[in-house]
Design an enzyme around this catalytic site. Structure first.
Site, PDB file in Angstrom:
ATOM      1  N   LYS A  13       0.836  -1.213   0.000  1.00 42.39           N
ATOM      2  CA  LYS A  13       0.000   0.000   0.000  1.00 42.39           C
ATOM      3  C   LYS A  13       0.868   1.260   0.000  1.00 42.39           C
ATOM      4  O   LYS A  13       0.654   2.168  -0.802  1.00 42.39           O
ATOM      5  CB  LYS A  13      -0.924   0.029   1.244  1.00 42.39           C
ATOM      6  CG  LYS A  13      -1.853  -1.164   1.357  1.00 42.39           C
ATOM      7  CD  LYS A  13      -2.754  -1.062   2.574  1.00 42.39           C
ATOM      8  CE  LYS A  13      -2.056  -1.104   3.901  1.00 42.39           C
ATOM      9  NZ  LYS A  13      -1.379  -2.384   4.223  1.00 42.39           N
ATOM     10  N   ARG A 159      10.838  -0.961  11.158  1.00 40.83           N
ATOM     11  CA  ARG A 159       9.701  -0.624  12.018  1.00 40.83           C
ATOM     12  C   ARG A 159       9.602  -1.580  13.199  1.00 40.83           C
ATOM     13  O   ARG A 159       9.804  -2.780  13.045  1.00 40.83           O
ATOM     14  CB  ARG A 159       8.403  -0.663  11.208  1.00 40.83           C
ATOM     15  CG  ARG A 159       8.007   0.701  10.680  1.00 40.83           C
ATOM     16  CD  ARG A 159       6.895   0.660   9.688  1.00 40.83           C
ATOM     17  NE  ARG A 159       5.725  -0.112  10.103  1.00 40.83           N
ATOM     18  CZ  ARG A 159       4.625  -0.217   9.381  1.00 40.83           C
ATOM     19  NH1 ARG A 159       4.550   0.398   8.208  1.00 40.83           N
ATOM     20  NH2 ARG A 159       3.603  -0.934   9.792  1.00 40.83           N
TER      21      ARG A 159
HETATM   22  P1  AP5 Z   1       4.791  -1.619   1.911  1.00 43.34           P
HETATM   23  O1  AP5 Z   1       4.532  -0.753   0.733  1.00 43.34           O
HETATM   24  O2  AP5 Z   1       5.498  -1.000   3.060  1.00 43.34           O
HETATM   25  O3  AP5 Z   1       3.468  -2.370   2.383  1.00 43.34           O
HETATM   26  P2  AP5 Z   1       2.181  -1.821   3.168  1.00 43.34           P
HETATM   27  O4  AP5 Z   1       1.004  -2.462   2.561  1.00 43.34           O
HETATM   28  O5  AP5 Z   1       2.224  -0.336   3.236  1.00 43.34           O
HETATM   29  O6  AP5 Z   1       2.445  -2.503   4.578  1.00 43.34           O
HETATM   30  P3  AP5 Z   1       2.297  -1.895   6.044  1.00 43.34           P
HETATM   31  O7  AP5 Z   1       3.079  -2.826   6.929  1.00 43.34           O
HETATM   32  O8  AP5 Z   1       2.671  -0.454   6.075  1.00 43.34           O
HETATM   33  O9  AP5 Z   1       0.800  -2.086   6.309  1.00 43.34           O
HETATM   34  P4  AP5 Z   1       0.116  -2.076   7.677  1.00 43.34           P
HETATM   35  O10 AP5 Z   1      -1.271  -1.984   7.272  1.00 43.34           O
HETATM   36  O11 AP5 Z   1       0.489  -3.221   8.546  1.00 43.34           O
HETATM   37  O12 AP5 Z   1       0.770  -0.828   8.450  1.00 43.34           O
HETATM   38  P5  AP5 Z   1       0.308   0.686   8.655  1.00 43.34           P
HETATM   39  O13 AP5 Z   1       1.515   1.514   8.712  1.00 43.34           O
HETATM   40  O14 AP5 Z   1      -0.750   1.053   7.725  1.00 43.34           O
HETATM   41  O15 AP5 Z   1       5.646  -2.880   1.363  1.00 43.34           O
HETATM   42  C1  AP5 Z   1       6.092  -3.895   2.239  1.00 43.34           C
HETATM   43  C2  AP5 Z   1       7.464  -4.430   1.784  1.00 43.34           C
HETATM   44  O16 AP5 Z   1       7.303  -5.119   0.554  1.00 43.34           O
HETATM   45  C3  AP5 Z   1       8.516  -3.347   1.521  1.00 43.34           C
HETATM   46  O17 AP5 Z   1       9.774  -3.797   1.961  1.00 43.34           O
HETATM   47  C4  AP5 Z   1       8.475  -3.162  -0.003  1.00 43.34           C
HETATM   48  O18 AP5 Z   1       9.716  -2.728  -0.517  1.00 43.34           O
HETATM   49  C5  AP5 Z   1       8.122  -4.568  -0.472  1.00 43.34           C
HETATM   50  N1  AP5 Z   1       7.328  -4.585  -1.702  1.00 43.34           N
HETATM   51  C6  AP5 Z   1       6.298  -3.757  -2.027  1.00 43.34           C
HETATM   52  N2  AP5 Z   1       5.796  -4.095  -3.235  1.00 43.34           N
HETATM   53  C7  AP5 Z   1       6.514  -5.169  -3.673  1.00 43.34           C
HETATM   54  C8  AP5 Z   1       6.459  -5.964  -4.852  1.00 43.34           C
HETATM   55  N3  AP5 Z   1       5.566  -5.744  -5.831  1.00 43.34           N
HETATM   56  N4  AP5 Z   1       7.352  -6.990  -4.958  1.00 43.34           N
HETATM   57  C9  AP5 Z   1       8.269  -7.225  -3.976  1.00 43.34           C
HETATM   58  N5  AP5 Z   1       8.367  -6.490  -2.853  1.00 43.34           N
HETATM   59  C10 AP5 Z   1       7.495  -5.478  -2.690  1.00 43.34           C
HETATM   60  O19 AP5 Z   1      -0.323   0.589  10.129  1.00 43.34           O
HETATM   61  C11 AP5 Z   1       0.518   0.352  11.236  1.00 43.34           C
HETATM   62  C12 AP5 Z   1      -0.297   0.249  12.507  1.00 43.34           C
HETATM   63  O20 AP5 Z   1      -0.988   1.492  12.763  1.00 43.34           O
HETATM   64  C13 AP5 Z   1      -1.419  -0.815  12.504  1.00 43.34           C
HETATM   65  O21 AP5 Z   1      -0.923  -2.103  12.821  1.00 43.34           O
HETATM   66  C14 AP5 Z   1      -2.352  -0.247  13.584  1.00 43.34           C
HETATM   67  O22 AP5 Z   1      -1.841  -0.483  14.874  1.00 43.34           O
HETATM   68  C15 AP5 Z   1      -2.272   1.261  13.323  1.00 43.34           C
HETATM   69  N6  AP5 Z   1      -3.319   1.695  12.369  1.00 43.34           N
HETATM   70  C16 AP5 Z   1      -3.112   2.285  11.159  1.00 43.34           C
HETATM   71  N7  AP5 Z   1      -4.291   2.535  10.535  1.00 43.34           N
HETATM   72  C17 AP5 Z   1      -5.268   2.084  11.373  1.00 43.34           C
HETATM   73  C18 AP5 Z   1      -6.694   2.025  11.281  1.00 43.34           C
HETATM   74  N8  AP5 Z   1      -7.354   2.484  10.191  1.00 43.34           N
HETATM   75  N9  AP5 Z   1      -7.371   1.490  12.332  1.00 43.34           N
HETATM   76  C19 AP5 Z   1      -6.733   1.033  13.436  1.00 43.34           C
HETATM   77  N10 AP5 Z   1      -5.378   1.044  13.577  1.00 43.34           N
HETATM   78  C20 AP5 Z   1      -4.663   1.566  12.553  1.00 43.34           C
HETATM   79 MG    MG Z   2       2.353   1.094   4.804  1.00 42.72          MG
END
Ligand code: AP5
Ligand code: MG
Ligand code: ZN
Length: 219
Positions: A13, A159
């Site tokens: 994402k 992270r």
């Molecule tokens: P990346 O682009 O970083 O993936 P992502 O989908 O953004 O993963 P996140 O871990 O950020 O998602 P998340 O939902 O767990 O965390 P968030 O920060 O939103 O890519 C991942 C890896 O893959 C990278 O190394 C990249 O280089 C690689 N990659 C990407 N595309 C690729 C491809 N095509 N091929 C190969 N490799 C690839 O949320 C964090 C925390 O915040 C949550 O756990 C929760 O506690 C809180 N939070 C956030 N939003 C909410 C909400 N709406 N409600 C409640 N709690 C919330």
């Molecule tokens: Mg993310």
């Protein structure tokens, strides 16, 4: 244009949002980044959110919705790409209500589908730039200089919630709580499913196509 990227932790994402916001010239809101900024600033909200985030749990709806709606109010009305919100049906309903008050609505929701093994592999190798938040991966998408961001020269870090235990918990919370959100948008006829595996630029193209915006790419 009001669009949403939904997908499990590690589905790409953040990687895709960084590319799409430039191509589509829309505002970018990522609730995970917002929480991490609050944690870094040491605010009360940050201290509270950190307890949930470090475990790999969702921050409670009332806190998350309140934060998101305040940001949305201060966001220009030309359009927005949401990354990581909504993640519960309660959040999706609150978002629909808030947009309806602004006489607008979500246009399209893209679900980025990636297998569980691939997600685990990606989260284990992820590195983030502390300054511009660009995303790298030790296995698949390295920076040119180890530990340094290609885009801005900032330092790369892992992270807290990418540690194996928290990463596993995040995946299970996602499957339990966010799967119903897919159904919510499917019923509204707004859901498009895109494969998140394969090269990053192929996923970008598939997402642009799902948003009916592939024409923004140069020939
Ligand atoms: P990346 O682009 O970083 O993936 P992502 O989908 O953004 O993963 P996140 O871990 O950020 O998602 P998340 O939902 O767990 O965390 P968030 O920060 O939103 O890519 C991942 C890896 O893959 C990278 O190394 C990249 O280089 C690689 N990659 C990407 N595309 C690729 C491809 N095509 N091929 C190969 N490799 C690839 O949320 C964090 C925390 O915040 C949550 O756990 C929760 O506690 C809180 N939070 C956030 N939003 C909410 C909400 N709406 N409600 C409640 N709690 C919330
Ligand atoms: Mg993310
Ligand atoms: Zn950077």
């Amino acid at each position: 244009m009001h669009i949403i990227l939904i997908g499990p932790p590690g589905s790409g994402k953040g990687t895709q949002a960084n590319l799409l916001t430039k191509l589509l010239a829309v505002n970018y809101i990522a609730t995970g980044d917002m929480f991490r900024e609050e944690v870094a600033k040491g605010t009360e909200l940050g201290k509270l959110a950190k307890v949930y985030m470090d475990r790999g749990d969702y921050v409670p709806d009332e806190i998350t919705i309140d934060m998101l709606l305040k940001r949305l109010e201060n966001t220009p009305k030309n359009g927005v790409l949401l990354d990581g919100f909504p993640r519960t049906v309660g959040q999706a309903q609150a978002l629909d209500d808030a947009l309806a008050k602004r006489d607008t609505a979500i246009d399209k929701v893209a679900y980025i589908n990636v297998s569980e093994e691939e997600l685990t592999r990606r989260l284990g190798g992820r590195l983030i730039c502390e300054r511009c938040r660009s995303v790298y991966n030790e296995a698949t998408h390295r920076s040119k200089r180890t530990g340094i961001c290609d885009r801005c020269g900032g330092m790369l870090y892992q992270r807290e919630d990418d540690r194996p235990e928290a990463a596993r918990r995040r995946l299970s919370v996602y499957f339990q709580q966010t799967t119903p959100v897919l159904e919510y948008y499917r019923k509204q006829g707004k859901l498009a499913e895109v494969s998140g595996e394969g090269p990053i630029e192929d996923v970008t193209f598939a997402l642009l196509t799902a948003f009916g915006a592939a024409s923004v790419l140069p020939d």
